[in-house]
Scaffold this motif. Structure first.
Motif, PDB file in Angstrom:
ATOM      1  N   GLU A 131       0.849  -1.192   0.000  1.00 45.24           N
ATOM      2  CA  GLU A 131       0.000   0.000   0.000  1.00 45.24           C
ATOM      3  C   GLU A 131       0.889   1.248   0.000  1.00 45.24           C
ATOM      4  O   GLU A 131       0.970   2.025   0.970  1.00 45.24           O
ATOM      5  CB  GLU A 131      -0.976  -0.002   1.172  1.00 45.24           C
ATOM      6  CG  GLU A 131      -2.187   0.880   0.930  1.00 45.24           C
ATOM      7  CD  GLU A 131      -3.093   0.374  -0.204  1.00 45.24           C
ATOM      8  OE1 GLU A 131      -2.661   0.442  -1.385  1.00 45.24           O
ATOM      9  OE2 GLU A 131      -4.216  -0.062   0.075  1.00 45.24           O
ATOM     10  N   THR A 132       1.564   1.434  -1.112  1.00 48.87           N
ATOM     11  CA  THR A 132       2.593   2.469  -1.259  1.00 48.87           C
ATOM     12  C   THR A 132       2.077   3.889  -1.068  1.00 48.87           C
ATOM     13  O   THR A 132       2.861   4.787  -0.746  1.00 48.87           O
ATOM     14  CB  THR A 132       3.257   2.356  -2.643  1.00 48.87           C
ATOM     15  OG1 THR A 132       2.224   2.274  -3.664  1.00 48.87           O
ATOM     16  CG2 THR A 132       4.114   1.102  -2.736  1.00 48.87           C
ATOM     17  N   ALA A 133       0.787   4.106  -1.245  1.00 46.16           N
ATOM     18  CA  ALA A 133       0.241   5.463  -1.103  1.00 46.16           C
ATOM     19  C   ALA A 133       0.499   6.048   0.275  1.00 46.16           C
ATOM     20  O   ALA A 133       0.558   7.270   0.434  1.00 46.16           O
ATOM     21  CB  ALA A 133      -1.264   5.447  -1.379  1.00 46.16           C
ATOM     22  N   THR A 157       2.312  -3.261  -5.176  1.00 41.27           N
ATOM     23  CA  THR A 157       2.151  -1.860  -4.787  1.00 41.27           C
ATOM     24  C   THR A 157       0.937  -1.593  -3.907  1.00 41.27           C
ATOM     25  O   THR A 157       1.060  -0.989  -2.846  1.00 41.27           O
ATOM     26  CB  THR A 157       2.014  -0.967  -6.034  1.00 41.27           C
ATOM     27  OG1 THR A 157       0.953  -1.464  -6.859  1.00 41.27           O
ATOM     28  CG2 THR A 157       3.314  -0.912  -6.808  1.00 41.27           C
ATOM     29  N   SER A 158      -0.244  -2.052  -4.346  1.00 44.71           N
ATOM     30  CA  SER A 158      -1.464  -1.437  -3.826  1.00 44.71           C
ATOM     31  C   SER A 158      -2.633  -2.412  -3.778  1.00 44.71           C
ATOM     32  O   SER A 158      -2.656  -3.420  -4.488  1.00 44.71           O
ATOM     33  CB  SER A 158      -1.884  -0.265  -4.734  1.00 44.71           C
ATOM     34  OG  SER A 158      -0.770   0.469  -5.187  1.00 44.71           O
ATOM     35  N   THR A 159      -3.635  -2.039  -2.986  1.00 46.15           N
ATOM     36  CA  THR A 159      -4.901  -2.779  -2.978  1.00 46.15           C
ATOM     37  C   THR A 159      -5.847  -2.283  -4.064  1.00 46.15           C
ATOM     38  O   THR A 159      -6.771  -2.987  -4.459  1.00 46.15           O
ATOM     39  CB  THR A 159      -5.624  -2.599  -1.633  1.00 46.15           C
ATOM     40  OG1 THR A 159      -5.941  -1.206  -1.452  1.00 46.15           O
ATOM     41  CG2 THR A 159      -4.786  -3.108  -0.474  1.00 46.15           C
ATOM     42  N   ALA A 162      -6.692   2.547  -1.945  1.00 48.16           N
ATOM     43  CA  ALA A 162      -6.029   3.688  -1.313  1.00 48.16           C
ATOM     44  C   ALA A 162      -6.141   4.912  -2.218  1.00 48.16           C
ATOM     45  O   ALA A 162      -6.602   4.806  -3.361  1.00 48.16           O
ATOM     46  CB  ALA A 162      -4.565   3.341  -1.030  1.00 48.16           C
ATOM     47  N   GLY A 165      -2.624   4.587  -6.598  1.00 49.68           N
ATOM     48  CA  GLY A 165      -2.223   3.234  -6.952  1.00 49.68           C
ATOM     49  C   GLY A 165      -0.761   3.159  -7.362  1.00 49.68           C
ATOM     50  O   GLY A 165       0.091   3.881  -6.851  1.00 49.68           O
ATOM     51  N   GLY A 188      -3.593  -1.155  -9.014  1.00 51.59           N
ATOM     52  CA  GLY A 188      -4.170   0.146  -8.673  1.00 51.59           C
ATOM     53  C   GLY A 188      -4.027   1.127  -9.817  1.00 51.59           C
ATOM     54  O   GLY A 188      -2.957   1.669 -10.032  1.00 51.59           O
TER      55      GLY A 188
END
Length: 231
Positions: A131-133, A157-159, A162, A165, A188
């Motif tokens: 969840e890089t955000a 990276t991401s779900t 968030a 993405g 994302g």
């Protein structure tokens, strides 16, 4: 590097994760996945049995998400989720790290949790969602290193839930952080072929997307209209 439609399809995890999706939506998503022979579907844990049934006899793997989307459930619950998912037929596991632990600097706890999920998954490859955000570059690097030490197959990276993405900068950073034995998955906001190709160019080998048909049909159209080089 130029890719065929089949090669790009085998890099896509077709996402069927929105909370409002009905069983019919899952059926339609699995039909898309089977039609294009993608690498896998990524479904909600409760949808694993249905996806396994629908995709039996195809070359599409069934993946699911653990601790999704916030990563804040206990390690014990994530382990049970993983064990249950595998028992029900999931062959790939996408887990969300405990983002709060990472941001607090408790890297050991993050690593131990990932290792517990890897062990619970058995032969199913584990993709670790950062969840890089919500993370600094230093936190992204620390998470990647922890994931590799813990035996993860991918960093991701991401779900998709968030505020932001996947980005090229994050993907390049993640690729630089892990050894060649760990793959990088982008997820994302991947809704176009050009976005996917730009990310592949920095070393991404798997993509989570719900725009599978649009991406692959775009590539097929481009290749059909490309000059053949013949007089």
């Amino acid at each position: 590097m130029e890719f065929t439609v089949s090669q790009i399809a085998r890099m896509i995890d077709h996402s069927i994760l929105q909370p409002q999706f009905t069983s019919e939506d899952v059926r339609e998503g699995c039909a898309v996945a089977a039609k294009y022979h993608v690498a896998s579907v990524c479904v909600r844990p409760s949808d694993v049995p249905l996806a396994v049934e629908l995709l039996h006899g195809t070359d599409v793997q069934v993946g699911t998400v653990i601790g999704f989307p916030h990563g804040a459930t206990s390690t014990e619950v994530k382990v049970v989720e993983t064990e249950q998912a595998v028992a029900r037929g999931a062959t790939e596991i996408d887990m969300v790290i405990n983002i709060g632990w990472l941001r607090s600097g408790d890297i050991a706890a993050v690593e131990n949790e990932i290792r517990a999920i890897v062990q619970a998954a058995g032969e199913a490859p584990v993709k670790v969602i950062l969840e890089t955000a919500y993370l600094t570059d230093e936190e992204k690097l620390a998470a990647c290193w922890a994931a590799e030490r813990a035996g993860a197959a991918f960093v991701k990276t991401s779900t998709g839930f968030a505020p932001k993405g996947a980005t090229i900068d994050d993907l390049a950073l993640m690729r630089s952080a892990v050894s060649p034995k760990v793959q990088v998955k982008a997820s994302g906001g991947i809704r176009s072929l050009d976005t996917l190709l730009a990310m592949a160019a920095v070393g991404v080998t798997r993509f989570g997307s719900s725009a599978t048909a649009d991406i692959l049909e775009d590539l097929a159209r481009r290749q059909a209209s490309a000059p053949t080089g013949r007089d």
